[in-house]
Design an enzyme around this catalytic site. Sequence first.
Site, mmCIF file in Angstrom:
data_model
loop_
_atom_site.group_PDB
_atom_site.id
_atom_site.type_symbol
_atom_site.label_atom_id
_atom_site.label_comp_id
_atom_site.label_asym_id
_atom_site.label_seq_id
_atom_site.Cartn_x
_atom_site.Cartn_y
_atom_site.Cartn_z
ATOM 1 N N ASP A 164 31.384 40.840 36.277
ATOM 2 C CA ASP A 164 32.683 41.057 36.931
ATOM 3 C C ASP A 164 32.828 40.153 38.151
ATOM 4 O O ASP A 164 31.846 39.653 38.710
ATOM 5 C CB ASP A 164 32.876 42.533 37.323
ATOM 6 C CG ASP A 164 31.815 43.056 38.277
ATOM 7 O OD1 ASP A 164 30.644 42.695 38.129
ATOM 8 O OD2 ASP A 164 32.174 43.815 39.194
ATOM 9 N N GLU A 193 29.686 45.437 39.259
ATOM 10 C CA GLU A 193 28.783 45.227 40.393
ATOM 11 C C GLU A 193 29.569 45.168 41.685
ATOM 12 O O GLU A 193 29.176 45.721 42.702
ATOM 13 C CB GLU A 193 27.986 43.921 40.207
ATOM 14 C CG GLU A 193 26.869 43.719 41.242
ATOM 15 C CD GLU A 193 27.314 43.030 42.527
ATOM 16 O OE1 GLU A 193 26.537 43.049 43.489
ATOM 17 O OE2 GLU A 193 28.438 42.491 42.603
HETATM 18 ZN ZN LIG Z 1 27.737 38.817 43.080
#
Ligand SMILES: [Zn+2]
Length: 382
Positions: free
Chosen positions: A71, A133
């Site tokens: 992401d 993340e």
């Molecule tokens: Zn990163």
Amino acid sequence: MQSRALLERLISFPTVSRDSNLALIEFVRGYLAEFGIEAELIESDDGRKANLWATIGPEHVAGVVLSGHTDVVPVDGQDWSVEPFEMSERDGRLYGRGACDMKGYLACVLAAVPKFLEAPLSRPIHLAFSYDEEVGCLGVRSLIEALERRPVKPIACIIGEPTELRPVLGHKGKLGVRCRVHGAACHSAYAPRGVNAIEYAAKLIQRLGEIQTRLAAPERRDERFDPPFSTVQTGVIEGGNALNIVPAECRFDWEVRALPGFDPREVEEELKRYADDELVPAMRAVAERTSIEFEPLQAYPGLGTDADSPVARLIQTLTGRSDFGTVPYGTEGGLFDQAGVPTVVCGPGCMDQGHKPDEFIEIQQLEACDAMFERLARHLAS
Ligand SMILES: [Zn+2]
């Protein structure tokens, strides 16, 4: 495919954390399948996102994890001079959202697959590509749970966040908490008859400041980090409606950035004790239905890998560098480490360019990362 062409493909998937990453994951799965490598997907509860796990080399031997998130942060409100989801080149740099954070690393990992197969590996290499993340290291947790159920644990994990390929052994952990103070309203002319939620919130924030002073004491410092101590700060506060009303509600968000080895929940515990033992009894003496609530926002552990550990020696061998450092930002590394997989952070590109408009990675950094994986293939073949 070369790392550069792979990066172009990866950037073309707009995998902003709020959106699905499945198109990118399917591309990676298809790419690996061409080499006869079967990938395992670990889906999110709503099925809109997935982690990918794949193994190259022998199955039942402890191997090395190459880990990165798929992401990226949004581009909303940012002034880009190039298309963010279409890679472009200028002056030896490749531009696009995620170029350095961290699709550059993923591209190099994928480009190295043929080399890993040719080696051939005596220890496996695992690919661990995660989602979510950037919104608190959320996605990788289910991947790590699955990893913990496997019979053999990896001996090392290399998180490819951008460090310009400098080996990084540590970062701080984070705990974010929301406090809600429920007081009691009244006309401000009778202020003592109400319970002023803002004023009680201020007492809690004041206590956080005192805790900060203690955490910064010389004996609690670790000079590898900047700043060299755990920090506490309040970032958002909201409360009250009008000056002539004693406010019934106040909420504030605060965080701890904790040195590895310090559990930030200690700060939360102390604040809760202060609330339960002193503040809430005083509030209830005025109005029965008052309270202070704590609500978790975000947490990930810090990373503090020993410079003498085998994983530190491995990354030293691969990079030829022993100038171990720390980074100010968090990574998924603390979670791998907590699960018993020794972890370092080392990836191409520089975080100065991360999360910004016109994010880029130097082509030279991609090439240096390709070379690092060639050394890894040789190292694990021997
Ligand atoms: Zn990163």
